[in-house]
Motif scaffolding. Sequence first.
Motif, PDB file in Angstrom:
ATOM      1  N   SER A  14     -29.353  -1.119 -26.466  1.00 30.09           N
ATOM      2  CA  SER A  14     -30.551  -1.967 -26.476  1.00 30.09           C
ATOM      3  C   SER A  14     -30.530  -2.927 -25.292  1.00 30.09           C
ATOM      4  N   LYS A  15     -31.703  -3.213 -24.743  1.00 26.19           N
ATOM      5  CA  LYS A  15     -31.797  -4.054 -23.548  1.00 26.19           C
ATOM      6  C   LYS A  15     -31.224  -5.451 -23.789  1.00 26.19           C
ATOM      7  N   PHE A  16     -31.547  -6.034 -24.947  1.00 30.78           N
ATOM      8  CA  PHE A  16     -31.076  -7.395 -25.224  1.00 30.78           C
ATOM      9  C   PHE A  16     -29.554  -7.456 -25.219  1.00 30.78           C
ATOM     10  N   VAL A  17     -28.908  -6.525 -25.918  1.00 28.84           N
ATOM     11  CA  VAL A  17     -27.440  -6.530 -26.002  1.00 28.84           C
ATOM     12  C   VAL A  17     -26.825  -6.272 -24.627  1.00 28.84           C
ATOM     13  N   ILE A  18     -27.387  -5.324 -23.888  1.00 26.79           N
ATOM     14  CA  ILE A  18     -26.853  -5.040 -22.552  1.00 26.79           C
ATOM     15  C   ILE A  18     -26.939  -6.275 -21.664  1.00 26.79           C
ATOM     16  N   ILE A  19     -28.083  -6.954 -21.706  1.00 26.49           N
ATOM     17  CA  ILE A  19     -28.249  -8.162 -20.873  1.00 26.49           C
ATOM     18  C   ILE A  19     -27.234  -9.229 -21.257  1.00 26.49           C
ATOM     19  N   LEU A  20     -27.055  -9.461 -22.564  1.00 27.01           N
ATOM     20  CA  LEU A  20     -26.102 -10.490 -23.007  1.00 27.01           C
ATOM     21  C   LEU A  20     -24.673 -10.113 -22.660  1.00 27.01           C
ATOM     22  N   ILE A  21     -24.319  -8.844 -22.825  1.00 25.03           N
ATOM     23  CA  ILE A  21     -22.955  -8.426 -22.473  1.00 25.03           C
ATOM     24  C   ILE A  21     -22.717  -8.592 -20.975  1.00 25.03           C
ATOM     25  N   VAL A  22     -23.684  -8.184 -20.178  1.00 20.87           N
ATOM     26  CA  VAL A  22     -23.552  -8.350 -18.724  1.00 20.87           C
ATOM     27  C   VAL A  22     -23.424  -9.827 -18.365  1.00 20.87           C
ATOM     28  N   ALA A  23     -24.216 -10.683 -19.032  1.00 24.52           N
ATOM     29  CA  ALA A  23     -24.149 -12.121 -18.760  1.00 24.52           C
ATOM     30  C   ALA A  23     -22.781 -12.688 -19.133  1.00 24.52           C
ATOM     31  N   ILE A  24     -22.274 -12.313 -20.305  1.00 26.86           N
ATOM     32  CA  ILE A  24     -20.975 -12.818 -20.757  1.00 26.86           C
ATOM     33  C   ILE A  24     -19.864 -12.358 -19.826  1.00 26.86           C
ATOM     34  N   VAL A  25     -19.862 -11.073 -19.497  1.00 29.29           N
ATOM     35  CA  VAL A  25     -18.810 -10.524 -18.637  1.00 29.29           C
ATOM     36  C   VAL A  25     -18.939 -11.071 -17.218  1.00 29.29           C
ATOM     37  N   GLY A  26     -20.153 -11.081 -16.680  1.00 31.10           N
ATOM     38  CA  GLY A  26     -20.352 -11.544 -15.313  1.00 31.10           C
ATOM     39  C   GLY A  26     -20.010 -13.010 -15.129  1.00 31.10           C
ATOM     40  N   LEU A  27     -20.488 -13.850 -16.039  1.00 26.30           N
ATOM     41  CA  LEU A  27     -20.219 -15.279 -15.915  1.00 26.30           C
ATOM     42  C   LEU A  27     -18.746 -15.591 -16.184  1.00 26.30           C
ATOM     43  N   SER A  28     -18.123 -14.857 -17.088  1.00 26.18           N
ATOM     44  CA  SER A  28     -16.685 -15.053 -17.318  1.00 26.18           C
ATOM     45  C   SER A  28     -15.897 -14.718 -16.056  1.00 26.18           C
ATOM     46  N   GLY A  29     -16.283 -13.601 -15.415  1.00 25.94           N
ATOM     47  CA  GLY A  29     -15.636 -13.254 -14.155  1.00 25.94           C
ATOM     48  C   GLY A  29     -15.884 -14.291 -13.079  1.00 25.94           C
ATOM     49  N   ALA A  30     -17.109 -14.822 -13.032  1.00 23.99           N
ATOM     50  CA  ALA A  30     -17.430 -15.845 -12.032  1.00 23.99           C
ATOM     51  C   ALA A  30     -16.607 -17.109 -12.252  1.00 23.99           C
ATOM     52  N   LEU A  31     -16.431 -17.505 -13.521  1.00 24.54           N
ATOM     53  CA  LEU A  31     -15.624 -18.696 -13.805  1.00 24.54           C
ATOM     54  C   LEU A  31     -14.154 -18.463 -13.486  1.00 24.54           C
ATOM     55  N   ALA A  32     -13.644 -17.252 -13.777  1.00 27.69           N
ATOM     56  CA  ALA A  32     -12.263 -16.945 -13.412  1.00 27.69           C
ATOM     57  C   ALA A  32     -12.094 -16.977 -11.900  1.00 27.69           C
ATOM     58  N   TYR A  33     -13.091 -16.453 -11.179  1.00 31.20           N
ATOM     59  CA  TYR A  33     -13.069 -16.489  -9.716  1.00 31.20           C
ATOM     60  C   TYR A  33     -13.097 -17.930  -9.206  1.00 31.20           C
ATOM     61  N   GLU A  34     -13.963 -18.745  -9.817  1.00 31.62           N
ATOM     62  CA  GLU A  34     -14.047 -20.158  -9.410  1.00 31.62           C
ATOM     63  C   GLU A  34     -12.727 -20.872  -9.646  1.00 31.62           C
ATOM     64  N   SER A  35     -12.077 -20.588 -10.760  1.00 31.92           N
ATOM     65  CA  SER A  35     -10.782 -21.212 -11.040  1.00 31.92           C
ATOM     66  C   SER A  35      -9.745 -20.798 -10.002  1.00 31.92           C
ATOM     67  N   GLY A  36      -9.738 -19.495  -9.670  1.00 38.08           N
ATOM     68  CA  GLY A  36      -8.779 -19.013  -8.692  1.00 38.08           C
ATOM     69  C   GLY A  36      -9.013 -19.597  -7.320  1.00 38.08           C
ATOM     70  N   VAL A  37     -10.268 -19.629  -6.898  1.00 37.01           N
ATOM     71  CA  VAL A  37     -10.589 -20.147  -5.568  1.00 37.01           C
ATOM     72  C   VAL A  37     -10.322 -21.649  -5.478  1.00 37.01           C
ATOM     73  N   SER A  38     -10.765 -22.398  -6.491  1.00 35.30           N
ATOM     74  CA  SER A  38     -10.587 -23.853  -6.442  1.00 35.30           C
ATOM     75  C   SER A  38      -9.124 -24.234  -6.556  1.00 35.30           C
ATOM     76  N   TYR A  39      -8.345 -23.462  -7.309  1.00 30.68           N
ATOM     77  CA  TYR A  39      -6.918 -23.784  -7.447  1.00 30.68           C
ATOM     78  C   TYR A  39      -6.175 -23.540  -6.141  1.00 30.68           C
ATOM     79  N   SER A  40      -6.605 -22.517  -5.385  1.00 31.95           N
ATOM     80  CA  SER A  40      -5.918 -22.176  -4.145  1.00 31.95           C
ATOM     81  C   SER A  40      -6.671 -22.648  -2.901  1.00 31.95           C
TER      82      SER A  40
END
Length: 477
Positions: A14-40
Amino acid sequence: MKPALYEIRRVLTSKFVIILIVAIVGLSGALAYESGVSYSARPTELQVPQVVSGYYINGSSITLEAYVFNGYGQQYGGATLNFTYNGITERAQESSDGFLTATFPFSPQVGSYSYNLTYRIFAPVTERIEMPINPAVPYTGFALAPVAEYSNYSNLAILVLYFGPGGKASPSADLIISNQSAPSQLSAVESSELFNASISGVTHEIVDPVMPLKEKKENLTAFVVSNSTVVYDIYIGHLSTYVPMTQSKLQGLVTDDTSFLIGFLMPILAVFSAYLTYGKDRTTGVIESVLKRPISRSGLIGSRFLSNLTAIIVAVALAMLVAQMIIRHYFGLYLSGSYTALFIFEYVVEGAAFLSLVYLISHLVKSQGALLGAAIGVYVVLGLFWSIIVDIVMFESHIPSDTLAYVKAYLAMEAISPSGFPTIAQFYHSHTLSILISSATIQPSSVGITLASTLAIGIAWAIVPFLAALYLAVKRD
């Protein structure tokens, strides 16, 4: 196709679930990236110019010199330097070797000079420094300054400078690093040396001390030895500021960043997927999608709950997988298996709880609008604003915040909402709470939090509302 498998495929596509899963996964990855970049990330102060200056006397004139460099020892461009000597101010000009120089009539009675350095970091900055002159000493000679390694700024290197007669390069000398603090005898320097490098014919050069990390963590002094004499020394402290990443630090970064995001989006995924796949059909009396084969009420609610729960598990698991890959790239280690399992478990529980609540409410209201309003209300109160509600209640309770009674009351409030379960689970795992002093730890058992009680709270939130909804679906309809 079996009903459960059909419903799982239907929900995951379903479109709604796909969008939410993509948002959760994408933003989680972005925050992990931000943590890695800001820490180093390289500290801003390493781009701020520094100055080492000297002089040489040539008959009736004195030449003042300065080398302007950034925190890596690289020549700094774009700065203006003015020398003042004996009441005369001259703007320094760059020489062929990168030094800024100005020449003045020499006066043996003048024992100092000054310079003004003007540069721009966000806004114009001017620094004024007063420096001594010994008229009996014709030139400054060697000078040292610790600088950061460009490839690894947590390690320090040594910038060797030489202010010689007529601007000449340095004679042969040795740069010695010792864990002794400025011993007066050359023999003491040599007997305690940890690093030795030969210097010859330089005006400025960066020397990278190749030493074990253990020695770089000692309190160190650098010496320049020329003609069997210590001609310059400077205390440099530690040659390494490196602090290895630990599991506890890494888990703290994930808890502070990624868990906040998932805790915000997971209830949205749970509440609205439950409404769209079960609640709306339940309140309208129209099942939008079924198999041709007969299906019981318990089978329908069970298969749809399982399909919604699968979407939640997929979202959390993928978010953790992507975060793990990014974390491994920047920090060189993975989150521990126990923390990873706990992270997935606590947010699956939170999602299952919000699912269960919407399923239960769909059997308690009569219209689609009432269900949608109640579902949004559950999300707003128990999800979006729950932490604020807890803070208000705790403030009004007037319980001293440095007592176990306060911690017990705080955790009891968190247990009232499914969005508080991750806080309880993380407290059981790390023995810390955001309401405690940053370095404070407390034994969970002292406030009634054990493995059994943590699991009981999670299972109760994930299962009990659904069992109630299942009972109503079978018995009342």
